[in-house]
Design a protein around this motif. Structure first.
Motif, PDB file in Angstrom:
ATOM      1  N   GLY A  18      61.731  38.713  -1.809  1.00 30.03           N
ATOM      2  CA  GLY A  18      60.623  39.493  -1.261  1.00 30.03           C
ATOM      3  C   GLY A  18      59.909  38.736  -0.168  1.00 30.03           C
ATOM      4  N   ALA A  19      60.049  39.179   1.084  1.00 27.16           N
ATOM      5  CA  ALA A  19      59.480  38.464   2.227  1.00 27.16           C
ATOM      6  C   ALA A  19      58.232  39.140   2.763  1.00 27.16           C
ATOM      7  CB  ALA A  19      60.527  38.312   3.337  1.00 27.16           C
ATOM      8  N   GLY A  20      57.434  39.733   1.860  1.00 29.93           N
ATOM      9  CA  GLY A  20      56.084  40.120   2.241  1.00 29.93           C
ATOM     10  C   GLY A  20      55.227  38.872   2.372  1.00 29.93           C
ATOM     11  N   ILE A  21      53.921  39.047   2.509  1.00 29.50           N
ATOM     12  CA  ILE A  21      53.055  37.900   2.778  1.00 29.50           C
ATOM     13  C   ILE A  21      53.040  36.917   1.612  1.00 29.50           C
ATOM     14  CG2 ILE A  21      50.902  38.959   1.959  1.00 29.50           C
ATOM     15  CD1 ILE A  21      51.374  36.749   5.121  1.00 29.50           C
ATOM     16  N   GLN A  22      53.112  37.400   0.360  1.00 25.14           N
ATOM     17  CA  GLN A  22      53.064  36.484  -0.785  1.00 25.14           C
ATOM     18  C   GLN A  22      54.350  35.665  -0.886  1.00 25.14           C
ATOM     19  OE1 GLN A  22      50.158  36.477  -1.920  1.00 25.14           O
ATOM     20  NE2 GLN A  22      49.332  38.541  -1.617  1.00 25.14           N
ATOM     21  N   GLY A  23      55.496  36.327  -0.814  1.00 25.99           N
ATOM     22  CA  GLY A  23      56.763  35.613  -0.895  1.00 25.99           C
ATOM     23  C   GLY A  23      56.970  34.688   0.286  1.00 25.99           C
ATOM     24  N   SER A  24      56.534  35.121   1.466  1.00 31.18           N
ATOM     25  CA  SER A  24      56.702  34.275   2.647  1.00 31.18           C
ATOM     26  C   SER A  24      55.873  33.004   2.522  1.00 31.18           C
ATOM     27  CB  SER A  24      56.321  35.054   3.909  1.00 31.18           C
ATOM     28  OG  SER A  24      57.233  36.121   4.125  1.00 31.18           O
ATOM     29  N   PHE A  25      54.653  33.111   1.971  1.00 30.51           N
ATOM     30  CA  PHE A  25      53.849  31.905   1.776  1.00 30.51           C
ATOM     31  C   PHE A  25      54.414  31.029   0.657  1.00 30.51           C
ATOM     32  CE2 PHE A  25      50.077  33.094   4.382  1.00 30.51           C
ATOM     33  CZ  PHE A  25      49.845  31.844   4.932  1.00 30.51           C
ATOM     34  N   ALA A  26      54.970  31.626  -0.390  1.00 27.51           N
ATOM     35  CA  ALA A  26      55.607  30.817  -1.431  1.00 27.51           C
ATOM     36  C   ALA A  26      56.762  30.016  -0.833  1.00 27.51           C
ATOM     37  CB  ALA A  26      56.101  31.700  -2.571  1.00 27.51           C
ATOM     38  N   LEU A  45      63.746  43.280   8.986  1.00 22.35           N
ATOM     39  CA  LEU A  45      62.412  42.917   9.470  1.00 22.35           C
ATOM     40  C   LEU A  45      62.287  43.193  10.969  1.00 22.35           C
ATOM     41  CD1 LEU A  45      62.053  39.523   7.561  1.00 22.35           C
ATOM     42  CD2 LEU A  45      60.804  41.630   7.075  1.00 22.35           C
ATOM     43  N   PRO A  46      61.075  43.592  11.421  1.00 22.17           N
ATOM     44  CA  PRO A  46      59.907  43.939  10.615  1.00 22.17           C
ATOM     45  C   PRO A  46      60.052  45.352  10.051  1.00 22.17           C
ATOM     46  CG  PRO A  46      59.414  44.266  12.929  1.00 22.17           C
ATOM     47  CD  PRO A  46      60.813  43.719  12.869  1.00 22.17           C
ATOM     48  N   HIS A  47      59.324  45.631   8.977  1.00 23.92           N
ATOM     49  CA  HIS A  47      59.380  46.965   8.385  1.00 23.92           C
ATOM     50  C   HIS A  47      58.004  47.369   7.859  1.00 23.92           C
ATOM     51  CE1 HIS A  47      59.061  45.908   4.084  1.00 23.92           C
ATOM     52  NE2 HIS A  47      59.730  44.821   4.390  1.00 23.92           N
ATOM     53  N   SER A  48      57.870  48.644   7.550  1.00 24.16           N
ATOM     54  CA  SER A  48      56.580  49.169   7.069  1.00 24.16           C
ATOM     55  C   SER A  48      56.731  49.830   5.708  1.00 24.16           C
ATOM     56  CB  SER A  48      56.016  50.179   8.079  1.00 24.16           C
ATOM     57  OG  SER A  48      56.924  51.258   8.266  1.00 24.16           O
ATOM     58  N   ALA A 154      50.302  37.308  11.355  1.00 23.32           N
ATOM     59  CA  ALA A 154      50.284  36.287  10.302  1.00 23.32           C
ATOM     60  C   ALA A 154      51.613  36.231   9.563  1.00 23.32           C
ATOM     61  CB  ALA A 154      49.145  36.569   9.331  1.00 23.32           C
ATOM     62  N   LEU A 155      52.184  37.400   9.268  1.00 24.10           N
ATOM     63  CA  LEU A 155      53.459  37.428   8.555  1.00 24.10           C
ATOM     64  C   LEU A 155      54.563  36.784   9.402  1.00 24.10           C
ATOM     65  CD1 LEU A 155      54.953  38.359   6.002  1.00 24.10           C
ATOM     66  CD2 LEU A 155      55.369  40.548   7.139  1.00 24.10           C
ATOM     67  N   ARG A 156      54.597  37.115  10.689  1.00 23.59           N
ATOM     68  CA  ARG A 156      55.586  36.482  11.571  1.00 23.59           C
ATOM     69  C   ARG A 156      55.360  34.975  11.647  1.00 23.59           C
ATOM     70  NH1 ARG A 156      54.354  40.800  14.929  1.00 23.59           N
ATOM     71  NH2 ARG A 156      53.141  39.433  16.295  1.00 23.59           N
ATOM     72  N   ALA A 157      54.107  34.562  11.705  1.00 29.46           N
ATOM     73  CA  ALA A 157      53.799  33.141  11.853  1.00 29.46           C
ATOM     74  C   ALA A 157      54.266  32.340  10.642  1.00 29.46           C
ATOM     75  CB  ALA A 157      52.298  32.947  12.067  1.00 29.46           C
ATOM     76  N   ARG A 163      60.897  28.763   8.701  1.00 30.08           N
ATOM     77  CA  ARG A 163      62.224  28.490   9.253  1.00 30.08           C
ATOM     78  C   ARG A 163      62.228  27.189  10.064  1.00 30.08           C
ATOM     79  NH1 ARG A 163      64.020  34.341  11.512  1.00 30.08           N
ATOM     80  NH2 ARG A 163      61.845  34.331  12.154  1.00 30.08           N
ATOM     81  N   ARG A 164      61.111  26.897  10.719  1.00 31.53           N
ATOM     82  CA  ARG A 164      61.022  25.651  11.484  1.00 31.53           C
ATOM     83  C   ARG A 164      61.137  24.435  10.560  1.00 31.53           C
ATOM     84  NH1 ARG A 164      55.595  25.286  14.292  1.00 31.53           N
ATOM     85  NH2 ARG A 164      56.176  27.406  14.894  1.00 31.53           N
ATOM     86  N   HIS A 165      60.708  24.605   9.294  1.00 34.09           N
ATOM     87  CA  HIS A 165      60.813  23.532   8.308  1.00 34.09           C
ATOM     88  C   HIS A 165      62.151  23.565   7.556  1.00 34.09           C
ATOM     89  CE1 HIS A 165      56.485  23.026   8.980  1.00 34.09           C
ATOM     90  NE2 HIS A 165      56.628  21.829   8.447  1.00 34.09           N
ATOM     91  N   GLY A 166      63.108  24.316   8.061  1.00 33.49           N
ATOM     92  CA  GLY A 166      64.450  24.314   7.491  1.00 33.49           C
ATOM     93  C   GLY A 166      64.750  25.440   6.541  1.00 33.49           C
ATOM     94  N   GLY A 167      63.805  26.362   6.353  1.00 34.38           N
ATOM     95  CA  GLY A 167      64.028  27.480   5.445  1.00 34.38           C
ATOM     96  C   GLY A 167      64.990  28.512   6.017  1.00 34.38           C
ATOM     97  N   THR A 168      65.631  29.249   5.128  1.00 38.94           N
ATOM     98  CA  THR A 168      66.581  30.301   5.510  1.00 38.94           C
ATOM     99  C   THR A 168      66.006  31.659   5.107  1.00 38.94           C
ATOM    100  OG1 THR A 168      68.467  28.821   5.188  1.00 38.94           O
ATOM    101  CG2 THR A 168      68.925  31.186   5.206  1.00 38.94           C
ATOM    102  N   LEU A 169      65.912  32.569   6.061  1.00 38.49           N
ATOM    103  CA  LEU A 169      65.422  33.928   5.812  1.00 38.49           C
ATOM    104  C   LEU A 169      66.559  34.904   6.045  1.00 38.49           C
ATOM    105  CD1 LEU A 169      63.304  36.161   5.405  1.00 38.49           C
ATOM    106  CD2 LEU A 169      62.584  35.813   7.782  1.00 38.49           C
ATOM    107  N   ARG A 170      66.867  35.699   5.020  1.00 38.02           N
ATOM    108  CA  ARG A 170      67.906  36.725   5.147  1.00 38.02           C
ATOM    109  C   ARG A 170      67.292  38.091   4.841  1.00 38.02           C
ATOM    110  NH1 ARG A 170      72.430  35.221   6.580  1.00 38.02           N
ATOM    111  NH2 ARG A 170      73.168  33.082   6.361  1.00 38.02           N
ATOM    112  N   ASP A 171      67.274  38.959   5.846  1.00 33.97           N
ATOM    113  CA  ASP A 171      66.770  40.313   5.650  1.00 33.97           C
ATOM    114  C   ASP A 171      67.939  41.287   5.544  1.00 33.97           C
ATOM    115  OD1 ASP A 171      67.580  40.250   8.280  1.00 33.97           O
ATOM    116  OD2 ASP A 171      65.738  41.071   9.113  1.00 33.97           O
ATOM    117  N   GLY A 172      67.639  42.521   5.167  1.00 35.44           N
ATOM    118  CA  GLY A 172      68.682  43.520   4.978  1.00 35.44           C
ATOM    119  C   GLY A 172      69.598  43.224   3.808  1.00 35.44           C
ATOM    120  N   GLU A 173      69.121  42.429   2.837  1.00 30.67           N
ATOM    121  CA  GLU A 173      69.911  42.100   1.646  1.00 30.67           C
ATOM    122  C   GLU A 173      69.140  42.502   0.396  1.00 30.67           C
ATOM    123  OE1 GLU A 173      72.060  38.502   1.149  1.00 30.67           O
ATOM    124  OE2 GLU A 173      72.200  38.087   3.300  1.00 30.67           O
ATOM    125  N   LYS A 174      69.572  43.555  -0.224  1.00 23.49           N
ATOM    126  CA  LYS A 174      68.943  44.035  -1.455  1.00 23.49           C
ATOM    127  C   LYS A 174      69.522  43.282  -2.652  1.00 23.49           C
ATOM    128  CE  LYS A 174      68.068  48.308  -4.048  1.00 23.49           C
ATOM    129  NZ  LYS A 174      66.604  48.268  -3.968  1.00 23.49           N
TER     130      LYS A 174
END
Length: 392
Positions: A18-26, A45-48, A154-157, A163-174
């Motif tokens: 879950g890459a909403g604001i809570q998961g993204s900050f975690a 991403l991005p989505h509404s 904020a969510l994009r930031a 990702r700048r710290h080495g994290g991997t973000l994969r969207d479109g994966e249920k």
């Protein structure tokens, strides 16, 4: 699609669903602690489709509940840190007026949280904010720390810094399946991933994700009407981009509260919403039948006419958002009772965005087995009876 430029791997130190604001900050906090982290998002991403989209959210120090008021200084500090890391502004200070009947317990809680907050009587309020009215027997208080968070930015930031710290973000994966174990397995529509720790922050989809793990969380997704109201006289001092945020608490005609803030999305409009909505299936949220009744919009129209007479009494734009409420409107931030390497963050009940930097830190700390920096006892899932179902 965010994931295309990142190589596909199968094993990580941590997975966040879950890459909403809570998961993204975690995920951001895990990456800050040098954990190789995969952040999964079911939509491109991005989505509404969830609860973290849109341009604006309120942030404030005034909070009726002491547990959240204690978190807010840390939240402000972490938002400022993210601004510095991302090199962009994420907050505009506007101040906030909290109003309601004298003696209302929620208002008194806000007053306590501010320490020495300023009380505004009807005369002072009318002079400083001519578009906002008080009525007999009502009081208002001023929170000068409050303002508008730029939500989409904020969510994009936070994702960019992750990702700048080495994290991997994969969207479109249920996510299709979660298999517990000392090393967990997460199967998605595009791959199979493994990690020794998992954080689930899937918003309105959390209940369905954790049910196969033996949990029945009392989460109720609500479809919220996000309403924007036009100024009768464009550029008037009563509203628009220069106005303050506000909360209306304890009003008999609006038992769940009303909030408003300057609308950056639509110049000349003001965002005013009822803090409640109608039960919905998150998969069906965007398929509301045409002409469906909107009693909350009628309620808001009456409020506008009475408290914000400088606005037109019918919304110019109505959009939708999702809340995911718990019965007591408090969050769930807890480890799975049987699988302690699965951590769940859910039920943010329409007031979680401003608290996301601290929520993400707490979820990270729980996942790493660290002592939480704020007490998570109020957010234990076991406060609700019948959460743990039959053994898998």
């Amino acid at each position: 699609m965010a994931a295309l430029s990142q190589p596909r791997r199968a094993t990580y130190d941590a997975i966040v669903i879950g890459a909403g604001i809570q998961g993204s900050f975690a995920a951001y906090h895990l990456a800050q602690r040098h954990r190789d982290t995969l952040l999964l998002e079911q939509f491109l991403l991005p989505h509404s489709r969830g609860s973290s989209h849109g341009q604006t959210r309120i942030t404030r120090s005034a909070y009726p509940q002491e547990v959240y008021a204690r978190m807010m200084p840390d939240c402000f500090r972490l938002w400022e840190r993210l601004e510095a890391e991302a090199g962009t502004s994420l907050y505009r200070r506007t101040g906030l007026v909290a109003l309601g009947p004298a003696g209302n317990l929620e208002l008194e809680g806000c007053w306590r949280s501010l320490g020495a907050g300023e009380v505004l009587d009807a005369t002072v309020l009318a002079r400083r904010f001519p578009g906002l009215r008080l009525h007999a027997g009502e009081v208002a208080m001023w929170d000068d720390t409050a303002g508008v968070l730029f939500a989409d930015r904020a969510l994009r930031a936070v994702q960019d810094v992750f990702r700048r710290h080495g994290g991997t973000l994969r969207d479109g994966e249920k996510v299709l399946r979660i298999e517990p174990g000392a090393v967990l397995t997460v199967t998605t529509t595009a791959g199979v991933y493994r990690a020794p720790r998992l954080i689930i922050t899937a918003g309105a989809w959390t209940g369905a994700l954790v049910a196969p793990l033996g949990l029945r969380l009392p989460l109720q997704p609500l479809r919220i009407n996000v309403c924007y109201w036009r100024e009768k006289e464009p550029g008037s001092p009563s509203a628009g981009r220069a106005g303050p945020c506000f909360l209306a608490l304890g009003l008999s005609q609006a038992p769940h509260g009303i909030f408003g803030l300057p609308a950056l999305e639509y110049p000349g409009l003001v965002k005013v919403c009822y803090h409640h909505g109608s039960p919905t299936d998150p998969e069906e949220r965007d398929r509301a039948p045409l002409g469906a009744p909107h009693p909350d919009v009628t309620l808001l129209s009456s409020f506008i006419s009475s408290y914000l007479p400088g606005l037109e009494p019918w919304p110019a734009v109505v959009e939708t958002c999702l809340y995911t409420n718990t019965p007591d409107k408090d969050f769930i931030l807890d480890r799975h009772p049987k699988f302690s390497n699965i951590v769940i963050g859910a039920g943010f009940s329409g007031h979680g965005f401003k608290l996301a930097p601290v929520v993400g830190k707490l979820l990270c700390e729980l996942s790493l087995g660290e002592e939480p920096s704020h007490s998570t006892a109020p957010f234990a899932m076991t406060r609700f009876p019948g959460v743990l179902q039959a053994a898998l």
